[in-house]
Design a protein around this motif. Structure first.
Motif, PDB file in Angstrom:
ATOM      1  N   HIS A  96       0.508  -0.833  -0.192  1.00  0.00           N
ATOM      2  CA  HIS A  96      -0.251   0.093  -0.137  1.00  0.00           C
ATOM      3  C   HIS A  96       0.799   1.055  -0.171  1.00  0.00           C
ATOM      4  N   ARG A  97       2.472   1.251   0.898  1.00  0.00           N
ATOM      5  CA  ARG A  97       2.892   2.287   0.803  1.00  0.00           C
ATOM      6  C   ARG A  97       3.223   2.783  -0.595  1.00  0.00           C
ATOM      7  N   ARG A 123       2.083   6.868  -7.082  1.00  0.00           N
ATOM      8  CA  ARG A 123       0.248   7.438  -7.462  1.00  0.00           C
ATOM      9  C   ARG A 123      -0.043   6.063  -8.340  1.00  0.00           C
ATOM     10  N   VAL A 124      -0.311   5.111  -7.714  1.00  0.00           N
ATOM     11  CA  VAL A 124      -1.038   3.853  -8.232  1.00  0.00           C
ATOM     12  C   VAL A 124      -2.722   4.203  -7.621  1.00  0.00           C
ATOM     13  N   PRO A 125      -3.146   4.378  -7.750  1.00  0.00           N
ATOM     14  CA  PRO A 125      -5.045   4.418  -6.588  1.00  0.00           C
ATOM     15  C   PRO A 125      -5.449   3.236  -6.782  1.00  0.00           C
ATOM     16  N   TYR A 169      -8.709  -2.560  -3.195  1.00  0.00           N
ATOM     17  CA  TYR A 169      -7.943  -4.114  -2.957  1.00  0.00           C
ATOM     18  C   TYR A 169      -7.154  -4.141  -1.757  1.00  0.00           C
ATOM     19  N   LEU A 170      -5.788  -3.576  -1.728  1.00  0.00           N
ATOM     20  CA  LEU A 170      -5.863  -3.622  -0.325  1.00  0.00           C
ATOM     21  C   LEU A 170      -6.067  -3.315   0.992  1.00  0.00           C
ATOM     22  N   ASP A 171      -6.990  -2.355   1.080  1.00  0.00           N
ATOM     23  CA  ASP A 171      -7.713  -1.886   2.324  1.00  0.00           C
ATOM     24  C   ASP A 171      -8.589  -3.264   2.282  1.00  0.00           C
TER      25      ASP A 171
END
Length: 91
Positions: free
Chosen positions: A18-19, A25-27, A32-34
């Motif tokens: 996620h970091r 800058r790939v939102p 998905y990661l959340d």
């Protein structure tokens, strides 16, 4: 114990991904990661609670009687705590 450490390792890997995606800058992967994070944390808490309950059920008098070597419960608890400390360092 190994499930607990594996879950914490997956949480750390997910956090690092996620970091990295935020820094690049790939939102598009944020949702998905959340969701992965929301799945892993309750399982970690459940595994951690199971470990704590097994320690609470232990007979502390049995730890100090018998052979002069270190009791297996003490060894497992020490390795679990040291693994948790290493994985949470700087987090």
């Amino acid at each position: 114990m190994h499930d607990l450490i594996a879950l914490l390792l997956m949480i750390r890997i997910n956090h690092e991904h996620h970091r990295i995606m935020t820094r690049r800058r790939v939102p598009c992967l944020d949702d998905y990661l959340d969701r992965i994070n929301l799945v892993l944390w309750p399982r970690f808490k459940s595994a951690f609670d199971t470990q704590l309950e097994s320690i609470r059920k232990g007979n502390e008098k049995a730890l100090f009687t018998g052979s002069p070597s270190v009791h297996i419960v003490a060894k497992r608890f020490g390795s679990m705590v040291s693994s948790l400390l290493v994985l949470t360092a700087g987090y």
